[in-house]
Design a protein around this motif. Structure first.
Motif, PDB file in Angstrom:
ATOM      1  N   MET A 240       0.815  -1.209   0.000  1.00 35.73           N
ATOM      2  CA  MET A 240       0.000   0.000   0.000  1.00 35.73           C
ATOM      3  C   MET A 240       0.853   1.266   0.000  1.00 35.73           C
ATOM      4  SD  MET A 240      -3.194   0.159  -0.183  1.00 35.73           S
ATOM      5  CE  MET A 240      -4.562  -0.916  -0.207  1.00 35.73           C
ATOM      6  N   THR A 241       2.037   1.188   0.548  1.00 31.18           N
ATOM      7  CA  THR A 241       2.890   2.357   0.597  1.00 31.18           C
ATOM      8  C   THR A 241       3.189   2.883  -0.801  1.00 31.18           C
ATOM      9  OG1 THR A 241       3.910   1.502   2.586  1.00 31.18           O
ATOM     10  CG2 THR A 241       5.040   3.282   1.496  1.00 31.18           C
ATOM     11  N   ASP A 242       3.443   1.975  -1.751  1.00 38.44           N
ATOM     12  CA  ASP A 242       3.730   2.393  -3.111  1.00 38.44           C
ATOM     13  C   ASP A 242       2.544   3.132  -3.721  1.00 38.44           C
ATOM     14  OD1 ASP A 242       6.280   1.343  -3.040  1.00 38.44           O
ATOM     15  OD2 ASP A 242       5.657  -0.593  -3.854  1.00 38.44           O
ATOM     16  N   PHE A 243       1.338   2.628  -3.483  1.00 38.02           N
ATOM     17  CA  PHE A 243       0.150   3.281  -4.021  1.00 38.02           C
ATOM     18  C   PHE A 243      -0.042   4.653  -3.394  1.00 38.02           C
ATOM     19  CE2 PHE A 243      -4.410   4.210  -4.041  1.00 38.02           C
ATOM     20  CZ  PHE A 243      -4.617   4.224  -5.420  1.00 38.02           C
ATOM     21  N   ASN A 244       0.145   4.753  -2.076  1.00 32.99           N
ATOM     22  CA  ASN A 244       0.013   6.049  -1.399  1.00 32.99           C
ATOM     23  C   ASN A 244       1.046   7.035  -1.909  1.00 32.99           C
ATOM     24  OD1 ASN A 244      -2.182   5.277   0.165  1.00 32.99           O
ATOM     25  ND2 ASN A 244      -0.899   4.543   1.852  1.00 32.99           N
ATOM     26  N   GLU A 245       2.256   6.549  -2.120  1.00 30.11           N
ATOM     27  CA  GLU A 245       3.316   7.419  -2.646  1.00 30.11           C
ATOM     28  C   GLU A 245       2.959   7.886  -4.056  1.00 30.11           C
ATOM     29  OE1 GLU A 245       6.540   9.764  -2.883  1.00 30.11           O
ATOM     30  OE2 GLU A 245       5.815   8.750  -1.085  1.00 30.11           O
ATOM     31  N   LEU A 246       2.440   6.990  -4.852  1.00 31.22           N
ATOM     32  CA  LEU A 246       2.019   7.332  -6.209  1.00 31.22           C
ATOM     33  C   LEU A 246       0.916   8.385  -6.179  1.00 31.22           C
ATOM     34  CD1 LEU A 246       2.317   6.748  -9.228  1.00 31.22           C
ATOM     35  CD2 LEU A 246       0.610   4.946  -8.954  1.00 31.22           C
ATOM     36  N   MET A 247      -0.029   8.236  -5.274  1.00 29.76           N
ATOM     37  CA  MET A 247      -1.118   9.213  -5.154  1.00 29.76           C
ATOM     38  C   MET A 247      -0.583  10.580  -4.704  1.00 29.76           C
ATOM     39  SD  MET A 247      -3.747   7.824  -6.309  1.00 29.76           S
ATOM     40  CE  MET A 247      -4.935   9.058  -5.867  1.00 29.76           C
ATOM     41  N   ASN A 248       0.370  10.576  -3.767  1.00 27.39           N
ATOM     42  CA  ASN A 248       0.983  11.835  -3.333  1.00 27.39           C
ATOM     43  C   ASN A 248       1.703  12.514  -4.485  1.00 27.39           C
ATOM     44  OD1 ASN A 248       0.116  11.809  -0.673  1.00 27.39           O
ATOM     45  ND2 ASN A 248       1.908  10.670   0.058  1.00 27.39           N
ATOM     46  N   GLN A 249       2.430  11.731  -5.262  1.00 26.19           N
ATOM     47  CA  GLN A 249       3.136  12.291  -6.412  1.00 26.19           C
ATOM     48  C   GLN A 249       2.152  12.854  -7.435  1.00 26.19           C
ATOM     49  OE1 GLN A 249       5.828   9.433  -8.061  1.00 26.19           O
ATOM     50  NE2 GLN A 249       7.153   9.424  -6.256  1.00 26.19           N
ATOM     51  N   ALA A 250       1.064  12.151  -7.654  1.00 23.56           N
ATOM     52  CA  ALA A 250       0.054  12.616  -8.597  1.00 23.56           C
ATOM     53  C   ALA A 250      -0.562  13.935  -8.127  1.00 23.56           C
ATOM     54  CB  ALA A 250      -1.033  11.560  -8.780  1.00 23.56           C
ATOM     55  N   ARG A 251      -0.826  14.044  -6.824  1.00 23.78           N
ATOM     56  CA  ARG A 251      -1.370  15.285  -6.268  1.00 23.78           C
ATOM     57  C   ARG A 251      -0.378  16.433  -6.427  1.00 23.78           C
ATOM     58  NH1 ARG A 251      -4.196  12.462  -2.718  1.00 23.78           N
ATOM     59  NH2 ARG A 251      -2.474  12.068  -1.316  1.00 23.78           N
ATOM     60  N   GLN A 252       0.882  16.167  -6.132  1.00 26.86           N
ATOM     61  CA  GLN A 252       1.911  17.194  -6.286  1.00 26.86           C
ATOM     62  C   GLN A 252       2.027  17.635  -7.740  1.00 26.86           C
ATOM     63  OE1 GLN A 252       5.480  15.396  -4.796  1.00 26.86           O
ATOM     64  NE2 GLN A 252       5.010  15.818  -2.655  1.00 26.86           N
ATOM     65  N   MET A 253       1.995  16.666  -8.630  1.00 27.86           N
ATOM     66  CA  MET A 253       2.104  16.989 -10.053  1.00 27.86           C
ATOM     67  C   MET A 253       0.902  17.819 -10.503  1.00 27.86           C
ATOM     68  SD  MET A 253       2.605  14.550 -13.342  1.00 27.86           S
ATOM     69  CE  MET A 253       4.288  14.166 -12.942  1.00 27.86           C
ATOM     70  N   GLN A 254      -0.281  17.486 -10.023  1.00 25.09           N
ATOM     71  CA  GLN A 254      -1.479  18.238 -10.390  1.00 25.09           C
ATOM     72  C   GLN A 254      -1.366  19.687  -9.913  1.00 25.09           C
ATOM     73  OE1 GLN A 254      -5.146  16.806  -8.682  1.00 25.09           O
ATOM     74  NE2 GLN A 254      -6.380  17.860 -10.200  1.00 25.09           N
ATOM     75  N   GLU A 255      -0.886  19.888  -8.695  1.00 23.85           N
ATOM     76  CA  GLU A 255      -0.713  21.246  -8.171  1.00 23.85           C
ATOM     77  C   GLU A 255       0.298  22.023  -8.999  1.00 23.85           C
ATOM     78  OE1 GLU A 255       0.332  20.699  -4.074  1.00 23.85           O
ATOM     79  OE2 GLU A 255      -1.646  19.928  -3.530  1.00 23.85           O
ATOM     80  N   GLN A 256       1.408  21.373  -9.318  1.00 18.37           N
ATOM     81  CA  GLN A 256       2.430  22.041 -10.126  1.00 18.37           C
ATOM     82  C   GLN A 256       1.911  22.343 -11.529  1.00 18.37           C
ATOM     83  OE1 GLN A 256       5.977  19.647 -10.067  1.00 18.37           O
ATOM     84  NE2 GLN A 256       6.416  20.108  -7.925  1.00 18.37           N
TER      85      GLN A 256
END
Length: 106
Positions: free
Chosen positions: A1-17
């Motif tokens: 699950m950690t990988d999925f959570n990390e992926l979601m965090n990265q996706a959120r960061q990318m969306q903000e940027q």
């Protein structure tokens, strides 16, 4: 699950940027020109033409020549905006560790 959570965090960061970059690009103004500067067009990131400047000597040319130079200057500005968009938005994904083959919807 950690990988999925990390992926979601990265996706959120990318969306903000991405949103911030798109706002900055919308406010960007580029200069397109043709005829070695006889025609200059100012265009913003929304592709709105903000100004057209014609050299005085151009007004002595045939109407078709003036029309062609205006079209070429507008096209030059559009290409510059497209290049800036690719440069700004295209490089954003390089900072994220996304799975190989992952594709964005853009």
């Amino acid at each position: 699950m950690t990988d999925f959570n990390e992926l979601m965090n990265q996706a959120r960061q990318m969306q903000e940027q991405m949103q911030k970059a798109q706002e900055e690009l919308a406010n960007l103004v580029v200069q397109g020109e043709s005829g070695a500067g006889l025609v200059t067009v100012s265009m913003n990131g929304r592709h709105d033409v903000k100004a057209v400047k014609l050299a005085d000597t151009l007004l002595q040319e045939d109407k078709e020549v003036v029309e062609d130079l205006i079209a070429a200057a507008v096209n030059d500005a559009v290409r510059k905006l497209e290049d800036k968009n690719k440069e700004t938005l295209g490089g954003m994904a390089s900072g994220f560790n996304l799975p190989e083959g992952f594709k964005f919807p853009f």
